[in-house]
Design a protein around this motif. Structure first.
Motif, PDB file in Angstrom:
ATOM      1  N   GLY A 307       0.787  -1.235   0.000  1.00  0.00           N
ATOM      2  CA  GLY A 307       0.000   0.000   0.000  1.00  0.00           C
ATOM      3  C   GLY A 307       0.810   1.272   0.000  1.00  0.00           C
ATOM      4  N   VAL A 308       2.091   1.187  -0.401  1.00  0.00           N
ATOM      5  CA  VAL A 308       2.952   2.373  -0.450  1.00  0.00           C
ATOM      6  C   VAL A 308       3.380   2.579  -1.901  1.00  0.00           C
ATOM      7  N   ASP A 309       3.135   3.750  -2.435  1.00  0.00           N
ATOM      8  CA  ASP A 309       3.405   4.005  -3.850  1.00  0.00           C
ATOM      9  C   ASP A 309       4.853   4.441  -4.062  1.00  0.00           C
ATOM     10  N   VAL A 310       5.779   3.516  -3.811  1.00  0.00           N
ATOM     11  CA  VAL A 310       7.196   3.785  -4.056  1.00  0.00           C
ATOM     12  C   VAL A 310       7.798   2.584  -4.764  1.00  0.00           C
ATOM     13  N   LYS A 311       8.915   2.821  -5.468  1.00  0.00           N
ATOM     14  CA  LYS A 311       9.565   1.751  -6.195  1.00  0.00           C
ATOM     15  C   LYS A 311      10.392   0.879  -5.254  1.00  0.00           C
ATOM     16  N   PHE A 312      10.785  -0.277  -5.754  1.00  0.00           N
ATOM     17  CA  PHE A 312      11.490  -1.250  -4.927  1.00  0.00           C
ATOM     18  C   PHE A 312      12.758  -0.661  -4.318  1.00  0.00           C
ATOM     19  N   ALA A 313      13.551   0.064  -5.122  1.00  0.00           N
ATOM     20  CA  ALA A 313      14.824   0.609  -4.642  1.00  0.00           C
ATOM     21  C   ALA A 313      14.639   1.650  -3.548  1.00  0.00           C
ATOM     22  N   GLU A 314      13.457   2.225  -3.456  1.00  0.00           N
ATOM     23  CA  GLU A 314      13.215   3.285  -2.475  1.00  0.00           C
ATOM     24  C   GLU A 314      12.648   2.748  -1.158  1.00  0.00           C
ATOM     25  N   LEU A 315      12.422   1.461  -1.066  1.00  0.00           N
ATOM     26  CA  LEU A 315      11.855   0.875   0.142  1.00  0.00           C
ATOM     27  C   LEU A 315      12.912   0.782   1.250  1.00  0.00           C
ATOM     28  N   SER A 316      12.450   0.874   2.480  1.00  0.00           N
ATOM     29  CA  SER A 316      13.344   0.682   3.622  1.00  0.00           C
ATOM     30  C   SER A 316      13.579  -0.805   3.837  1.00  0.00           C
ATOM     31  N   ALA A 317      14.536  -1.135   4.703  1.00  0.00           N
ATOM     32  CA  ALA A 317      14.838  -2.535   4.980  1.00  0.00           C
ATOM     33  C   ALA A 317      13.624  -3.244   5.582  1.00  0.00           C
ATOM     34  N   VAL A 318      12.890  -2.539   6.445  1.00  0.00           N
ATOM     35  CA  VAL A 318      11.701  -3.127   7.064  1.00  0.00           C
ATOM     36  C   VAL A 318      10.630  -3.399   6.012  1.00  0.00           C
ATOM     37  N   GLN A 319      10.440  -2.440   5.112  1.00  0.00           N
ATOM     38  CA  GLN A 319       9.435  -2.599   4.062  1.00  0.00           C
ATOM     39  C   GLN A 319       9.816  -3.728   3.103  1.00  0.00           C
ATOM     40  N   LYS A 320      11.108  -3.845   2.807  1.00  0.00           N
ATOM     41  CA  LYS A 320      11.548  -4.942   1.941  1.00  0.00           C
ATOM     42  C   LYS A 320      11.295  -6.289   2.603  1.00  0.00           C
ATOM     43  N   GLY A 321      11.437  -6.341   3.918  1.00  0.00           N
ATOM     44  CA  GLY A 321      11.123  -7.562   4.646  1.00  0.00           C
ATOM     45  C   GLY A 321       9.646  -7.906   4.554  1.00  0.00           C
ATOM     46  N   GLN A 322       8.790  -6.882   4.578  1.00  0.00           N
ATOM     47  CA  GLN A 322       7.343  -7.108   4.478  1.00  0.00           C
ATOM     48  C   GLN A 322       6.957  -7.652   3.108  1.00  0.00           C
ATOM     49  N   ILE A 323       7.509  -7.065   2.057  1.00  0.00           N
ATOM     50  CA  ILE A 323       7.133  -7.544   0.719  1.00  0.00           C
ATOM     51  C   ILE A 323       7.803  -8.886   0.406  1.00  0.00           C
ATOM     52  N   ALA A 324       8.938  -9.185   1.066  1.00  0.00           N
ATOM     53  CA  ALA A 324       9.559 -10.496   0.884  1.00  0.00           C
ATOM     54  C   ALA A 324       8.631 -11.594   1.411  1.00  0.00           C
ATOM     55  N   ALA A 325       7.937 -11.308   2.532  1.00  0.00           N
ATOM     56  CA  ALA A 325       6.987 -12.283   3.082  1.00  0.00           C
ATOM     57  C   ALA A 325       5.817 -12.482   2.128  1.00  0.00           C
ATOM     58  N   ILE A 326       5.378 -11.395   1.494  1.00  0.00           N
ATOM     59  CA  ILE A 326       4.290 -11.488   0.520  1.00  0.00           C
ATOM     60  C   ILE A 326       4.747 -12.292  -0.700  1.00  0.00           C
ATOM     61  N   ALA A 327       5.973 -12.042  -1.139  1.00  0.00           N
ATOM     62  CA  ALA A 327       6.513 -12.774  -2.294  1.00  0.00           C
ATOM     63  C   ALA A 327       6.660 -14.265  -1.987  1.00  0.00           C
ATOM     64  N   ALA A 328       6.969 -14.599  -0.729  1.00  0.00           N
ATOM     65  CA  ALA A 328       7.046 -16.012  -0.343  1.00  0.00           C
ATOM     66  C   ALA A 328       5.674 -16.663  -0.474  1.00  0.00           C
ATOM     67  N   GLY A 329       4.620 -15.912  -0.125  1.00  0.00           N
ATOM     68  CA  GLY A 329       3.266 -16.421  -0.319  1.00  0.00           C
ATOM     69  C   GLY A 329       2.950 -16.636  -1.785  1.00  0.00           C
ATOM     70  N   PHE A 330       3.436 -15.738  -2.638  1.00  0.00           N
ATOM     71  CA  PHE A 330       3.259 -15.869  -4.089  1.00  0.00           C
ATOM     72  C   PHE A 330       3.928 -17.133  -4.596  1.00  0.00           C
ATOM     73  N   THR A 331       5.151 -17.380  -4.128  1.00  0.00           N
ATOM     74  CA  THR A 331       5.878 -18.582  -4.525  1.00  0.00           C
ATOM     75  C   THR A 331       5.130 -19.841  -4.097  1.00  0.00           C
TER      76      THR A 331
END
Length: 571
Positions: A307-331
């Motif tokens: 729900g944050v309108d920023v690109k991948f490179a602009e994400l914080s470490a915490v935010q990258k951890g959150q989307i990594a969990a979502i990507a694991a669900g996708f896998t």
């Protein structure tokens, strides 16, 4: 002299696996699943990479000296392995799967599924034991040889061992039968990966990451299941067919033969190489996506996943951890679709034919791949996920449908051996698909293309591969008359003789398995006919139910764990 005295087949021979009258064919698929669910853990071996990369340091990796050569790192015991070195096991798995299937496919047809299943269990589980010793001694070459080479040979034998048998037991449902077994290979990681994670946490200590003990525990568990599956294999007697089923007349469908082509002839025909290309191109498109599914979702959608309108490179470490969990669900969701597709598409092919099914794969896949960039730029996560779920179902469906395709084209007598040769297409695709996806991504990024658009060209190239696959599939025609064996040739090659069956049923060589089969037939009221589900006695139904529960309950547990992870994707 009696027939029994003339012919005394060994316990491991194909002759001793010929089913007695009254044997229930629905006991064979769970036997195949028992083996495939075990060897399917090859897909989930990446769960060991991070723990093994800190096997020495335990809490953090211990880097090798910068001036240490590659050969020295192979034998070094004081520093940790890099994940890139561990990843060679994954490559070796599928290279030796394809090679062993091609080399030993002909032997399997004469040795029978029981012997092949036992050798598969010894190789796969023995490879895990050697790997456990390699971790204990910190020698990565032992992991490469143990799991990669020896385990890879076990993969190949275990993968093809039920194919010919199931096709002969289910001539009326060839696609469904092979789909049930090969579904297990896709589902193996769903069970094995969370099981391995639980075991490593249980065995971990302040001085150990717990991988050695996990390898040994899984080897023991898998050995029990695989031996049970191998001993559960039976082959039908010559001339057997399901009650009430009439083979279709040859004139009604020229693409389904009732005759047989020898292995040495089959692989030289244009039909073999066209189907080889069909499988290779279908798998190349899907396997590349499997390897990059997690980073692809993260880089394409970036902060939109949370729900944050920023690109991948602009994400914080915490935010990258959150989307990594979502990507694991996708896998995880993709793995479910891969498994379901193996059964559903293969069963569907029984209705419309194999050639038509592959045409659907290529046409629908072409449309979906070509539409992915547009969907991604529109920011539709739901459609993006839906499209790839369908794509991965067809990837799995391609594996499950191809054995029936080969049986339709070349007959059932040597289909296991022919399928083994064809699996070299999988080994080829295992290199081609990931290389295309990975290197095209790196090329796009190096050219300054934004991460969210780095996969556009890749999707179009994958669509192009499917166009080639469609052309190859449309070119498949019925095998020329000159390639078929004569009835005399087939009779000469058959290893299950009437004398062998008579010896086994005479009672002179009765053993424990015969006793069990007699008990099952007797408990069912002594009815000796093709036992379909509708015709089962209560005792026979219980035996079938227990066999299916033995493989079905672990599979359901794996599905439940995966669904729990996939739910994160929609929050």
């Amino acid at each position: 002299m009696s027939v029994a005295a003339v012919y005394s087949p060994s316990f491991l021979s194909r002759e001793r696996t010929v089913a007695r009258s009254g044997f229930n064919r629905w006991l064979v698929p769970p036997a195949a699943l028992a083996i495939h669910l075990c060897i399917g853990m090859a897909y989930g071996f990446s769960v060991f990479w991070l723990p093994l990369s800190r096997a020495v340091g335990v809490t953090a990796p211990v880097a090798c000296p910068a001036d240490m050569s590659f050969v020295q790192t192979i034998f070094a015991t004081g520093c940790d392995w890099q994940i890139s070195m561990l990843g060679w096991m994954y490559t070796l798995f599928f290279v030796f799967l394809g090679c062993s299937a091609a080399v030993f496919g002909g032997w399997l047809e004469t040795a029978g599924p029981r012997k092949a299943g036992l050798v598969s269990a010894l190789c796969w589980c023995g490879g895990l034991v050697i790997s456990a010793l390699g971790v204990k001694l910190h020698q990565i070459w032992m992991l490469w040889i143990g799991s990669g080479v020896i385990g890879g040979i076990g993969l190949g034998l275990g993968y093809i061992s039920p194919v010919s048998t199931l096709i002969k037991w289910f001539p009326d449902r060839r696609g469904m039968a092979t789909g049930m077994a090969i579904m297990g290979f896709g589902g193996g990681a769903m069970i094995g990966a969370p099981l391995a994670d639980m075991l490593m946490k249980h065995f971990a200590t302040p001085t150990s990451v717990g991988v050695t003990e996990t390898f040994l525990a899984m080897a023991a568990i898998y050995f029990v299941f695989m031996i049970g599956g191998a001993l559960g294999y039976r082959v039908p007697r010559e001339g057997w067919k399901p009650a009430g089923w009439t083979p279709p007349a040859a004139s009604t469908n020229a693409m389904v033969t009732s005759r047989h082509v020898h292995l040495d002839i089959a692989w030289k025909t244009p039909q073999f190489w066209l189907i080889w290309a069909v499988l290779c191109l279908n798998v190349s498109a899907g396997i590349g996506v499997i390897g990059m599914a997690s980073p692809m979702l993260q880089e394409v959608f970036g902060g939109k996943l949370i729900g944050v309108d920023v690109k991948f490179a602009e994400l914080s470490a915490v935010q990258k951890g959150q989307i990594a969990a979502i990507a694991a669900g996708f896998t995880g969701l993709l793995s479910l679709c891969n498994i379901a597709g193996r059964f559903l598409w293969a069963s569907f092919s029984d209705k419309i034919g194999r050639k038509a099914t592959y045409s659907v794969f290529f046409i629908l896949g072409l449309v979906l791949y070509a539409s992915v960039p547009t969907v991604a730029h529109q920011g539709s996560v739901l459609l993006f996920v839906l499209f790839f779920c369908i794509i991965l179902s067809m990837y799995g469906g391609g594996f499950a449908t191809v054995p029936a395709y080969l049986a339709d084209m070349f007959g059932t007598h040597m289909v296991g051996a022919i399928h083994g040769r064809l699996l070299t297409a999988w080994a080829t695709a295992g290199v081609l698909g990931p290389v295309l996806v990975n290197y095209l991504r790196e090329f796009q990024l190096a050219a300054g293309i934004p991460r969210e658009a780095a996969y556009d060209q890749t999707m179009y190239i994958m669509a192009g591969l499917l166009v080639l696959g469609l052309v190859c599939n449309l070119l498949v025609r019925a095998v020329a008359e000159r390639h078929y064996m004569t009835d005399a040739d087939v009779a000469r090659l058959r290893k299950t003789s009437a004398a062998a069956v008579a010896a086994r049923e005479s009672g002179v060589h009765a053993d424990f398995e015969d006793f069990l089969e007699e008990g099952k037939a007797g408990a069912a009221g002594g009815v000796r006919r093709d036992p379909s589900v509708a015709g089962m006695g209560s005792a026979s139904l219980v035996v079938v139910g227990l066999a299916w529960a033995a493989v079905g309950l672990p599979l359901l547990w794996g599905v439940w764990i995966t669904l729990q992870k996939a739910v994160v994707l929609f929050h």
